[in-house]
Write a protein that holds these residues in place. Structure first.
Motif, short mmCIF file in Angstrom:
data_model
loop_
_atom_site.label_atom_id
_atom_site.label_comp_id
_atom_site.label_asym_id
_atom_site.label_seq_id
_atom_site.Cartn_x
_atom_site.Cartn_y
_atom_site.Cartn_z
N ARG A 42 0.82 -1.21 0.00
CA ARG A 42 0.00 0.00 0.00
C ARG A 42 0.86 1.27 0.00
N LEU A 43 0.20 2.36 -0.38
CA LEU A 43 0.80 3.69 -0.37
C LEU A 43 -0.28 4.64 0.13
N ASP A 44 0.04 5.42 1.15
CA ASP A 44 -0.95 6.32 1.73
C ASP A 44 -1.58 7.22 0.68
N ALA A 45 -2.82 7.62 0.92
CA ALA A 45 -3.53 8.49 -0.02
C ALA A 45 -2.81 9.82 -0.20
N THR A 46 -2.13 10.29 0.85
CA THR A 46 -1.43 11.57 0.76
C THR A 46 0.00 11.44 0.23
N SER A 47 0.38 10.22 -0.16
CA SER A 47 1.68 9.99 -0.79
C SER A 47 1.46 9.75 -2.28
N GLU A 48 2.52 9.92 -3.05
CA GLU A 48 2.44 9.79 -4.50
C GLU A 48 3.43 8.74 -5.00
N GLY A 49 3.30 8.41 -6.28
CA GLY A 49 4.33 7.60 -6.91
C GLY A 49 3.97 6.16 -7.15
N LEU A 50 4.99 5.30 -7.17
CA LEU A 50 4.86 3.93 -7.66
C LEU A 50 3.99 3.04 -6.77
N LEU A 51 2.95 2.52 -7.39
CA LEU A 51 2.09 1.52 -6.75
C LEU A 51 2.08 0.30 -7.66
N LEU A 52 2.31 -0.88 -7.08
CA LEU A 52 2.33 -2.12 -7.85
C LEU A 52 1.03 -2.87 -7.65
N LEU A 53 0.49 -3.42 -8.73
CA LEU A 53 -0.72 -4.22 -8.67
C LEU A 53 -0.52 -5.49 -9.49
N THR A 54 -1.13 -6.57 -9.05
CA THR A 54 -1.04 -7.82 -9.79
C THR A 54 -2.22 -8.72 -9.45
N ALA A 55 -2.55 -9.59 -10.38
CA ALA A 55 -3.58 -10.60 -10.14
C ALA A 55 -2.95 -11.92 -9.72
N ASP A 56 -1.62 -11.96 -9.66
CA ASP A 56 -0.88 -13.18 -9.31
C ASP A 56 -0.61 -13.20 -7.81
N GLY A 57 -1.20 -14.12 -7.09
CA GLY A 57 -1.06 -14.19 -5.64
C GLY A 57 0.36 -14.44 -5.18
N LYS A 58 1.09 -15.31 -5.89
CA LYS A 58 2.47 -15.62 -5.49
C LYS A 58 3.37 -14.39 -5.67
N LEU A 59 3.16 -13.66 -6.75
CA LEU A 59 3.95 -12.46 -7.00
C LEU A 59 3.64 -11.40 -5.94
N ASN A 60 2.37 -11.25 -5.62
CA ASN A 60 1.97 -10.29 -4.59
C ASN A 60 2.66 -10.62 -3.26
N LYS A 61 2.66 -11.88 -2.90
CA LYS A 61 3.27 -12.30 -1.63
C LYS A 61 4.78 -12.09 -1.65
#
Length: 200
Positions: A42-61
């Motif tokens: 996660r990244l706070d709402a008041t922070s900016e920049g790189l956020l990573l998202l994935t549908a792959d559970g192993k990669l997320n972990k």
């Protein structure tokens, strides 16, 4: 190979898809239609920049829980931080060695005081703009941490007397923001080497 989405999260956007009642911040759902995506760190709402998202559970972990998921390899997160004041050598040393917060001492970090010209990206205007005090100078720091305590970076700089004015995440686990525009995202397929680095 697993796929990762790199998103340059604007100020005021939450790291969640659901819009909470009476919340003044924008949900991620306004930027993504794919309901299979999950935020990897996660990244706070008041922070900016790189956020990573994935549908792959192993990669997320592997990104969010590196000690168990990839044999203890620590995945650094690097932030560009605008602070109030000019940091002293002692303050920088404290940040690098780790500071004692209410939930424990932070791990050793990498810290560097830089000019705005030496930041790895050209900054975009923030909306709303940061508060400016003509009588108080500000500075930029580049900080890499290897853990994820709640609001850690802001608390670290405040602890040593350098209140955070603006916080931009530049990189996570080897993935960088680079020239991705605010509010834009890109899908990347991980290489075999990147998978190995993440312990996949």
């Amino acid at each position: 190979m697993p796929t990762l989405v790199l998103f340059n999260k604007p100020y005021g956007v939450q790291s969640q898809f659901r819009d909470d009642d009476n919340n003044k911040f924008t949900p991620l759902a306004e930027f993504f239609d794919d309901k299979s995506l999950r935020v990897a760190g996660r990244l706070d709402a008041t922070s900016e920049g790189l956020l990573l998202l994935t549908a792959d559970g192993k990669l997320n972990k592997a990104i969010t829980h590196p000690p168990k998921a990839n044999s203890g390899r620590k995945q650094g997160k690097t932030y560009l931080i605008q602070v109030e004041g000019i940091p002293t050598a002692e303050q920088l040393t404290q940040l690098g060695r780790g500071v004692m917060l209410k939930d424990g001492k932070t791990l050793p970090a990498k810290i560097k005081h830089v000019s705005v010209e030496d930041l790895p990206i050209a900054l975009w205007p923030r909306h709303p703009p940061i508060r400016e005090r003509k009588s108080v100078p500000d500075s930029w720091l580049i900080l890499t941490i290897f853990e994820g305590k709640n609001r850690q970076v802001r608390r670290m700089t405040a602890h040593v007397g350098l209140p955070c004015l603006r916080l931009i995440r530049w990189s996570v686990a080897g993935f960088e923001l680079k020239d991705l525009a605010v509010g834009e995202s890109v899908h990347v397929s991980l290489s075999r080497e990147q998978c190995q680095q993440l312990g996949l």
